[in-house]
Design an enzyme around this catalytic site. Structure first.
Site, PDB file in Angstrom:
ATOM      1  N   GLY A 132       0.731  -1.483  -0.151  1.00 53.74           N
ATOM      2  CA  GLY A 132       0.036   0.060  -0.411  1.00 53.74           C
ATOM      3  C   GLY A 132       1.144   1.376   0.196  1.00 53.74           C
ATOM      4  N   SER A 133       0.300   2.601  -0.516  1.00 53.83           N
ATOM      5  CA  SER A 133       1.281   3.479  -0.817  1.00 53.83           C
ATOM      6  C   SER A 133       0.466   4.247   1.179  1.00 53.83           C
ATOM      7  CB  SER A 133       0.390   4.821  -1.832  1.00 53.83           C
ATOM      8  OG  SER A 133       1.014   4.213  -2.841  1.00 53.83           O
ATOM      9  N   GLY A 134       1.290   5.633   0.990  1.00 58.58           N
ATOM     10  CA  GLY A 134       1.204   6.172   2.164  1.00 58.58           C
ATOM     11  C   GLY A 134       2.641   5.839   3.174  1.00 58.58           C
ATOM     12  N   HIS A 135       2.841   5.318   3.155  1.00 60.62           N
ATOM     13  CA  HIS A 135       4.827   4.406   3.455  1.00 60.62           C
ATOM     14  C   HIS A 135       6.400   5.867   2.757  1.00 60.62           C
ATOM     15  CE1 HIS A 135       2.126   1.391   5.345  1.00 60.62           C
ATOM     16  NE2 HIS A 135       1.931   1.373   4.334  1.00 60.62           N
ATOM     17  N   LYS A 172       6.147  -7.675   2.605  1.00 59.37           N
ATOM     18  CA  LYS A 172       5.805  -7.137   3.733  1.00 59.37           C
ATOM     19  C   LYS A 172       4.467  -8.489   4.564  1.00 59.37           C
ATOM     20  CE  LYS A 172       5.352  -3.094   3.985  1.00 59.37           C
ATOM     21  NZ  LYS A 172       4.731  -2.509   2.236  1.00 59.37           N
ATOM     22  N   ASP A 227      -1.048  -8.155   0.462  1.00 57.48           N
ATOM     23  CA  ASP A 227      -0.071  -8.341  -0.061  1.00 57.48           C
ATOM     24  C   ASP A 227      -0.019 -10.160   0.001  1.00 57.48           C
ATOM     25  OD1 ASP A 227       0.355  -5.665   0.323  1.00 57.48           O
ATOM     26  OD2 ASP A 227       1.842  -5.319   1.847  1.00 57.48           O
ATOM     27  N   HIS A 252       0.119   0.899   9.783  1.00 58.95           N
ATOM     28  CA  HIS A 252      -1.606   1.880   9.088  1.00 58.95           C
ATOM     29  C   HIS A 252      -2.833   2.121  10.567  1.00 58.95           C
ATOM     30  CE1 HIS A 252       0.312  -2.211   6.667  1.00 58.95           C
ATOM     31  NE2 HIS A 252      -0.219  -0.384   5.976  1.00 58.95           N
TER      32      HIS A 252
END
Lengths: 333, 333
Positions: free
Chosen positions: B54-57, B105, B110, B219
């Protein structure tokens, strides 16, 4: 406001201690008075570069100590100028006989204290020159400033002047390069949410839920005006217009585009700003030849960003690309 | 919550576009399906490394594409797994004939989607191996996970396995190195304040003014427990104890100490955490031989930090030090 600190009064010293441990291969920390030196001084035959200012803008300035950038950094208390008795030993230890250039952001306290230290160093026989950085187009005069404030352009100036010192330029030439960077760099910032100075315990200013501060300084000083929150493209347009006008960017100009985060804004958002800023430059016919995106000069955990444009020439570009080896910027080594 | 975005639905695409422009010398962006490739593929004779999530990291994973780290990164929507149809072309383009290692991860989505993509790549005749990273000691099983979560150890693993691929190790050896990193790395994080997913518009969790989440995920998933805010040293003690116990750190061990910011915490505070963590290791008789401090795997603008300890051996240390040239980590080139 919760902070990962032990005591508001020991933030700078404890942070410096950790910084010195994490980067002991590159820097040497001195406490009381506080300053950070490049490891392995003196660097024979090379001009020394000393900068400093209030803490809270990390990685500026301590993170830029090392080959190809600063010889020493002098951190004051958070958002407070370092004192002459801190600055003087940093100058003395940075001098290898080739003289020292002081890089000072244009805030009244910094200018005064670096000036005093420079005079004292002069008495000790050290050849000292000073460049005052004043790249912020947002306002003339401000809370802590007569004239324009020195902001993100400082990072670029430290890198490029540091490259000149590293290639062996003499003090006059290093100072000329630094002045050339300052003459060709402009910045403007925006805040979406304030920051809290540890020993103050309260936000340094307040913004309504739907309000932003356009032209904010790196201490949360007021900018040009407050406006209603809008989207990233519109904010970027309003940051870029005064920067490009003031710099007189014309078709064919080659530039470095720097989008800086104030500390609490996700990197992904900085790239959204970069995307728009690059497009604006392209529409003007300018060529973005180098870029920098990230948290390089911050205001603690402030949410916001700034855009900086530097007009490049061949020499400035070569110096930007030359080897640099500091905790926060590293390439070519 | 104000954000420098244009539209919650276009955050990932616009950010990737800006990222691709800023780093066009290093990476090549593909949109719809979204993935990021190292420029100049295929790298003949070298194993490919593909990661994603996921994006945001950010800067994870796209910021780690380049020589000595990832061949490709596959960003999903914010905090959402990428889909197999995004992952598959990234695998195909990363294969030079030497095979591809997937670095995943440990989150259910994922793992599943990378598995599907790996099977499809296998059908196309590509030799694929997978390493699942699960370094978070905070909790067994969690909101999005069966078993331990993969967090900051991923950054170290991508760097070191990328170093192995760059020196020409075959797929079996690169996978062995990656597994060795995963077996020797542990992390734990804390949140002081939550983050807001753009399309959700509300904080992903809430914390009282004097409360922190110990063992939080990247998250904002719940950790071990909530406790009353305390000072940095005490928080660091509580993060380090389970990390060191689980890893069985003993006197004479050589380690890499990594203090990571979650996105909204000033760098100065991370160094205060580093200072204490380094002291704890020293008291155990361990030697901190390498360090990393900064925002390397974030949760948007979350306020908080994590500590990661990697037990080093000579080979892992050499690979850590080997040349790396990515937007977010760069040395030796």
């Amino acid at each position: 406001m919760k902070k990962l600190i032990n005591n508001p009064r020991s933030v700078v010293a404890e942070s410096l201690e950790g910084f010195g441990q994490a980067h002991h291969d590159l820097v040497e920390i001195h406490l009381d008075p506080d300053y950070v030196l490049r490891r392995g001084l003196p660097v024979e035959g090379k001009v020394g570069l000393v900068s400093g200012g209030g803490s809270g803008h990390e990685p500026l300035h301590s993170g830029y100590v090392g080959r190809g950038m600063l010889t020493a950094a002098v951190p004051g208390a958070v958002f407070t100028s370092p004192t002459p008795d801190q600055i003087l030993p940093a100058i003395v230890k940075s001098d290898s006989g080739a003289g020292v250039l002081l890089i000072v952001k244009n805030y009244t306290g910094d200018v005064l204290n670096f000036e005093t230290a420079a005079e004292l160093a002069g008495v000790e026989g050290i050849d000292v020159r000073t460049v005052v950085v004043n790249d912020d187009v947002a306002v003339e005069d401000s809370t802590y400033t007569a004239g324009r404030r020195g902001v993100a352009g400082t990072v670029l100036l430290e890198r490029i002047a540091g490259g000149a010192a590293d290639r062996g330029d003499d003090l006059g030439k290093v100072a000329e390069i630094a002045e050339r960077v300052n003459a060709n760099v402009r910045s403007m910032g925006v805040a979406l949410a304030p920051c809290t100075v540890p020993h103050a315990g309260e936000p340094s200013f307040t913004l309504a839920e739907n309000e932003i501060e356009m032209g904010v300084g790196i201490h949360g000083e007021p900018g040009r005006h407050r406006l209603e929150m809008t989207n990233a493209d519109s904010i970027t347009d309003q940051l870029m217009e005064p920067v490009l006008s003031d710099l007189g960017i014309a078709s064919g100009d080659r530039v470095l585009l720097f989008v800086n985060g104030m500390g609490g804004t996700p990197l992904s958002e900085l790239y959204i700003v970069y995307r728009r800023a690059a497009r604006i430059l392209e529409e003007r016919g300018a060529r973005v030849e180098r870029s920098l995106v990230g948290n390089y000069i911050t205001a603690l955990e402030m949410q916001g960003a700034s855009v900086t444009v530097l007009r490049l020439d061949d020499e400035l570009t070569d110096l930007w690309d030359s080897p640099v080896n500091t905790p926060a910027l590293r390439w070519g080594v």
